[in-house]
Design an enzyme around this catalytic site. Structure first.
Site, mmCIF file in Angstrom:
data_model
loop_
_atom_site.group_PDB
_atom_site.id
_atom_site.type_symbol
_atom_site.label_atom_id
_atom_site.label_comp_id
_atom_site.label_asym_id
_atom_site.label_seq_id
_atom_site.Cartn_x
_atom_site.Cartn_y
_atom_site.Cartn_z
ATOM 1 N N THR A 231 1.232 -0.850 0.118
ATOM 2 C CA THR A 231 0.142 -0.413 -0.050
ATOM 3 C C THR A 231 0.867 1.097 -0.465
ATOM 4 O O THR A 231 1.959 1.674 0.730
ATOM 5 C CB THR A 231 -1.165 0.339 1.433
ATOM 6 O OG1 THR A 231 -1.643 1.329 1.106
ATOM 7 C CG2 THR A 231 -0.324 -0.006 2.296
ATOM 8 N N HIS B 128 2.913 -12.147 14.008
ATOM 9 C CA HIS B 128 3.344 -12.254 15.186
ATOM 10 C C HIS B 128 3.563 -13.128 15.100
ATOM 11 O O HIS B 128 4.240 -14.360 15.476
ATOM 12 C CB HIS B 128 3.554 -10.729 16.191
ATOM 13 C CG HIS B 128 4.908 -10.868 16.872
ATOM 14 N ND1 HIS B 128 5.764 -11.898 16.528
ATOM 15 C CD2 HIS B 128 5.399 -10.588 17.175
ATOM 16 C CE1 HIS B 128 7.134 -11.948 16.918
ATOM 17 N NE2 HIS B 128 7.417 -10.595 17.958
#
Length: 429
Positions: A348, A400
């Site tokens: 993006t 994560h």
């Protein structure tokens, strides 16, 4: 012939009638576009399947289920529209007076009853005999204390009678029996109508905005999202573009942009760190051995992410052409469902809007998204000297649960290295 909402994908159950391009009663020909439907993923145009007269059954702005009948096409007889017979004159009684229909009598009776009512409820409360607006809480207190609302001067907008006005009136008359707790309760209930006096506009969320909302909330709630940052010196990329731009444009018919460099750098980094290109499926890790890169595109309806399929096989020119085509079609609402589904990683570019730094949000089930930002000249140290260089901040948001911090930092650092030394990308070193 019925006009139905077609099936556009297994996951899509309903659609919004965004716009009727033909009016009710219009003569239409086969393949004329009748209306545009908006789903939570794509827009769909509905063509006429036959010639005839369009009869609209569901108005614009309504949400309907897949398979619903929204209009019909009737055969055109070619005859002019029936203008109908002139209305019959009302029947007269023997006394010469015109008879009134039951409906008219009922209307007059209702009107008379309305006039007899001392107060009329409105969206914002009640209206007194004199036509002034009165807050519901003020009316309740006035009834409890036996106060005539017509004797109270309202202090609200346009003379609206507020709760404080009634309380002051009862205090003056010495008849106030309102304790503080009761007043606070009534006062609290009266605030909402007061707030509604401020100018506001309400409109339903479009299906695509609802989908964006749900996806962003899902990303926050169902992933362990973390973001790491770095910066890239854009000097060599800018120099290469300036040097070869004219030749590139003349040969390929499109300008050499920044995005192709970042797509190439991302693909090479994903080769080195396959976990960033993977996804979690229950208790399993699914590694993708292909590189479908989503390119975030801002439109007037919200953010959409069309996919560059097999980006590792595309040249710089092919990447630029496909991105331009996808962006144009996204803004024209012409993207197909297959062009939006899938994707293994997303890029993006908030820099086109002037963003200096941001934390891009994941696009589940993907585990990584790269954020590009605006390029600005800044003072940096090179070879023990302070120099001016065009610098871009980079951000990598990652899940994560799957990607460790060391792996994420190394991945972003590798992208930085490719951007700062783009010859390696071109030579595929």
């Amino acid at each position: 012939m019925d006009v139905k909402v077609p099936e556009v994908g297994e996951s899509i159950q309903e659609a919004l009638i965004a716009e009727w391009l033909k009016n009710d009663g219009d003569k239409v020909s086969k393949d004329d576009i009748l209306c545009e439907l908006e789903t939570d993923k794509i827009n769909v145009e509905i063509p006429a399947e036959a010639d005839g007269i369009l009869k609209i059954k569901v108005e614009q702005g309504k949400t309907v289920k897949i398979g619903s009948v929204i209009a019909s096409i009737e055969a055109d007889s070619g005859a002019p529209k029936d203008e109908g017979e002139p209305p019959a004159e009302p029947a007269k009684t023997d006394t010469g007076e015109t008879e009134e229909s039951d409906q008219e009598k009922s209307s007059e009776t209702t009107s008379a009853e309305d006039k007899a009512k001392p107060q009329t409820e409105t969206e914002q409360g009640v209206v007194s005999k004199s036509g002034r607006a009165v807050n519901p809480a003020a009316r309740q207190l006035a009834q409890e204390q036996g106060v005539d609302l017509e004797t109270i001067k309202g202090s609200g907008r346009d003379g609206r009678v507020l709760l404080d006005d009634v309380r002051k009136a009862t205090e003056k008359s010495g008849e106030s029996g309102v304790d503080d707790d009761t007043y606070k309760k009534l006062d609290s209930s009266s605030r909402e109508p007061e707030e509604s006096d401020r100018p506001t506009t309400r409109e339903p969320m479009s299906p695509i905005r609802q989908r964006i909302s749900a996806r962003l909330l899902e990303a926050r709630q169902q992933t362990a999202m973390l973001t790491t940052f770095n910066e890239a010196d854009m000097s060599k990329v800018k120099s290469l573009r300036a040097k070869h731009q004219d030749h590139f444009t003349a040969k390929h018919g499109i300008k050499l942009g920044l995005m192709s460099f970042f797509v190439k750098a991302t693909v090479e980094a994903l080769r080195e760190y396959p976990a960033v290109n993977a996804r979690i499926d229950n208790q399993e890790i699914v590694y993708h051995h292909y590189y479908d890169i989503g390119i975030a595109v801002g439109t007037d309806r919200g953010l959409v992410v069309p996919i560059l399929r097999n980006a590792d096989r595309l040249t710089f020119a092919e990447i630029e052409k496909q991105i331009a085509s996808l962006a144009d079609r996204a803004n024209m609402r012409k993207l197909t469902l297959s062009e939006l589904e899938g994707g293994t990683f997303t890029i993006t570019n908030g820099g086109i809007y002037g963003s200096m730094m941001s934390t891009p949000i994941l696009n589940p089930p993907q585990c990584g998204v790269l954020g590009m930002h605006a390029i600005q000249d800044r003072a940096v140290v090179r070879d023990e000297a302070i120099v001016i260089r065009p610098i871009m901040y980079l951000a990598l948001s990652y899940d994560h649960r799957l990607i460790d911090g060391r792996e994420a930092v190394a991945f972003l650092k590798l992208i930085k290295e490719y951007i700062e030394d783009p010859e390696e990308l071109m030579l595929e070193l």
